[in-house]
Design a protein around this motif. Structure first.
Motif, PDB file in Angstrom:
ATOM      1  N   VAL A 179       0.840  -1.203   0.000  1.00  0.00           N
ATOM      2  CA  VAL A 179       0.000   0.000   0.000  1.00  0.00           C
ATOM      3  C   VAL A 179       0.876   1.255   0.000  1.00  0.00           C
ATOM      4  CG1 VAL A 179      -1.678   1.336   1.308  1.00  0.00           C
ATOM      5  CG2 VAL A 179      -1.972  -1.119   1.074  1.00  0.00           C
ATOM      6  N   ASN A 198       0.740   4.076  -2.837  1.00  0.00           N
ATOM      7  CA  ASN A 198       0.470   5.476  -2.498  1.00  0.00           C
ATOM      8  C   ASN A 198       1.661   6.367  -2.866  1.00  0.00           C
ATOM      9  OD1 ASN A 198      -2.069   4.868  -1.522  1.00  0.00           O
ATOM     10  ND2 ASN A 198      -1.450   4.825   0.620  1.00  0.00           N
ATOM     11  N   LYS A 257      -9.795   9.478  -3.880  1.00  0.00           N
ATOM     12  CA  LYS A 257     -10.434   8.182  -4.084  1.00  0.00           C
ATOM     13  C   LYS A 257      -9.427   7.102  -4.462  1.00  0.00           C
ATOM     14  CE  LYS A 257     -14.659  10.439  -5.753  1.00  0.00           C
ATOM     15  NZ  LYS A 257     -15.616  10.571  -6.890  1.00  0.00           N
ATOM     16  N   GLU A 258      -8.257   7.529  -4.900  1.00  0.00           N
ATOM     17  CA  GLU A 258      -7.247   6.583  -5.344  1.00  0.00           C
ATOM     18  C   GLU A 258      -6.335   6.138  -4.201  1.00  0.00           C
ATOM     19  OE1 GLU A 258      -5.323   8.868  -8.336  1.00  0.00           O
ATOM     20  OE2 GLU A 258      -6.796   8.397  -9.893  1.00  0.00           O
ATOM     21  N   LEU A 269      -5.026   4.722  -0.837  1.00  0.00           N
ATOM     22  CA  LEU A 269      -5.540   3.632  -0.009  1.00  0.00           C
ATOM     23  C   LEU A 269      -5.060   3.764   1.433  1.00  0.00           C
ATOM     24  CD1 LEU A 269      -5.018   0.600  -2.422  1.00  0.00           C
ATOM     25  CD2 LEU A 269      -7.115   1.903  -2.034  1.00  0.00           C
ATOM     26  N   ASP A 270      -5.913   3.363   2.356  1.00  0.00           N
ATOM     27  CA  ASP A 270      -5.575   3.327   3.776  1.00  0.00           C
ATOM     28  C   ASP A 270      -4.859   1.999   4.055  1.00  0.00           C
ATOM     29  OD1 ASP A 270      -5.508   3.054   6.553  1.00  0.00           O
ATOM     30  OD2 ASP A 270      -7.393   4.126   6.822  1.00  0.00           O
ATOM     31  N   ALA A 327      -6.956  -1.400   3.504  1.00  0.00           N
ATOM     32  CA  ALA A 327      -6.737  -1.985   2.172  1.00  0.00           C
ATOM     33  C   ALA A 327      -6.747  -3.514   2.239  1.00  0.00           C
ATOM     34  CB  ALA A 327      -5.413  -1.502   1.599  1.00  0.00           C
ATOM     35  N   ARG A 328      -7.123  -4.115   1.121  1.00  0.00           N
ATOM     36  CA  ARG A 328      -7.188  -5.574   1.040  1.00  0.00           C
ATOM     37  C   ARG A 328      -6.334  -6.070  -0.125  1.00  0.00           C
ATOM     38  NH1 ARG A 328     -13.718  -6.688   1.824  1.00  0.00           N
ATOM     39  NH2 ARG A 328     -13.903  -5.784   3.919  1.00  0.00           N
ATOM     40  N   THR A 350      -7.111  -3.684  -3.401  1.00  0.00           N
ATOM     41  CA  THR A 350      -8.376  -2.947  -3.430  1.00  0.00           C
ATOM     42  C   THR A 350      -8.554  -2.206  -2.117  1.00  0.00           C
ATOM     43  OG1 THR A 350      -9.734  -4.723  -2.481  1.00  0.00           O
ATOM     44  CG2 THR A 350      -9.414  -4.754  -4.867  1.00  0.00           C
ATOM     45  N   ASN A 351      -9.545  -1.304  -2.096  1.00  0.00           N
ATOM     46  CA  ASN A 351      -9.886  -0.666  -0.831  1.00  0.00           C
ATOM     47  C   ASN A 351     -10.955  -1.489  -0.112  1.00  0.00           C
ATOM     48  OD1 ASN A 351     -12.470   0.018  -1.847  1.00  0.00           O
ATOM     49  ND2 ASN A 351     -11.663   1.891  -2.761  1.00  0.00           N
ATOM     50  N   ALA A 352     -11.262  -1.065   1.113  1.00  0.00           N
ATOM     51  CA  ALA A 352     -12.154  -1.862   1.957  1.00  0.00           C
ATOM     52  C   ALA A 352     -13.570  -1.941   1.402  1.00  0.00           C
ATOM     53  CB  ALA A 352     -12.173  -1.279   3.366  1.00  0.00           C
ATOM     54  N   CYS A 354     -14.541  -2.282  -1.658  1.00  0.00           N
ATOM     55  CA  CYS A 354     -14.694  -3.141  -2.835  1.00  0.00           C
ATOM     56  C   CYS A 354     -14.808  -4.611  -2.442  1.00  0.00           C
ATOM     57  CB  CYS A 354     -13.509  -2.975  -3.782  1.00  0.00           C
ATOM     58  SG  CYS A 354     -13.368  -1.329  -4.505  1.00  0.00           S
TER      59      CYS A 354
END
Length: 290
Positions: free
Chosen positions: A32, A36, A181-182, A184-185, A189-190, A221-223, A225
């Motif tokens: 991640v 980022n 929106k792009e 990720l945390d 994140a997954r 992906t993010n959480a 999705c």
């Protein structure tokens, strides 16, 4: 050594080098941060390209206002007078009224644009195609290159409200932008492998096995999705090759259908006397007068 081919959507972002003994939490966190970091460098490069054309960012209260509106409100870009580019500037108005229009000299523009291209290459997706893994060192190198070029051109630094300086100081405000929106945390994140989420709190070997010489494709992906779509059976290049082969085959069949059924009688292999003439040495004899 385990190589993870990290994808976001259908695009490969980078290759990541790890081990089957690595904790899945640290693997997800590192991936991640790399992703980022790529986004951050992309945002900075876009802004530096604008900096090379139109100078430093206007104060927030002046952004979007034309010259008449600025005069009417009595506003002034005080930072623009302090943060002058090395070698002077010429006026080049920003049609979006975001920057003050003080374009650096041609030489200094070259310093900025050349460094942007070099920084992009350090974290480019093309490295994945070349089999080169991306590291945190690469991301930091690109950031240092961009920061150094900016300080060369603007030795007095950029205004504190300039998005480039805010990015360097990790104070960027992305709220309400597409970039927000792009990003990720790292906590939310997954990471997915073979249609299944890679669980946290495990070892990577619990998911992919114990073979260190492994290369797999994972999706980030993010959480919000769900599971990402599965990989296509054929790559784009393979699909194009198959379509070309099918087209050629179709054209060959059309040509065969158009040929006369009796045309083979003119072929040498259909001549029943060809073997006899060959034995008698009478093959390839022309009866036409010279």
């Amino acid at each position: 050594m385990v190589i993870l081919n990290v994808k976001v959507g259908t695009e490969t972002e980078f290759l990541y080098n790890t081990s089957v003994d690595a904790d899945t939490d640290s693997v997800i966190s590192d991936i991640v941060l790399l992703y980022n970091g790529q986004l951050k460098i992309g945002r900075i490069c876009i802004e530096i390209e604008q900096l090379a054309k139109y100078g430093t960012m206007l104060p927030p209260e002046m952004v979007g206002l034309n010259e008449d509106q600025v005069k009417e409100l009595g506003l002034k870009d005080e930072w623009g007078a302090v943060c002058e580019p090395m070698g002077g500037s010429t006026f080049n108005e920003d049609v979006y009224f975001r920057r003050n229009g003080k374009q650096p000299s041609e030489h200094m523009q070259g310093v900025l644009t050349k460094t942007v291209e070099e920084a992009k290459a350090v974290v480019s997706r093309k490295k994945a195609k070349a089999g080169v893994c991306l590291t945190q060192k690469d991301v930091q190198e690109a950031l240092d290159m961009l920061r150094g070029a900016t300080m060369i051109v603007y030795p007095m630094n950029l205004p504190p409200h300039d998005p480039i300086r805010m990015e360097f100081e990790n104070k960027e405000n992305l709220e309400g932008t597409q970039a927000s929106k792009e990003v990720l945390d790292p906590v939310l994140a997954r990471l997915w492998f073979s249609g299944k989420e890679i669980p946290r709190g495990k070892k990577l070997r619990d998911v992919i096995g114990r073979n260190e010489k492994t290369k797999i494709t994972v999706k980030l992906t993010n959480a919000a999705c769900g599971p990402p779509g599965r990989e296509p059976i054929f790559t784009e290049e393979e699909r194009k090759a198959m379509m070309l082969d099918a087209y050629r085959r179709q054209e060959e069949l059309k040509k065969l259908e158009q040929d006369d059924d009796d045309e083979y009688h003119n072929a040498s292999w259909a001549d029943s006397s060809s073997l006899k003439r060959s034995i008698q040495g009478l093959a390839n004899i022309s009866w036409k007068p010279k």
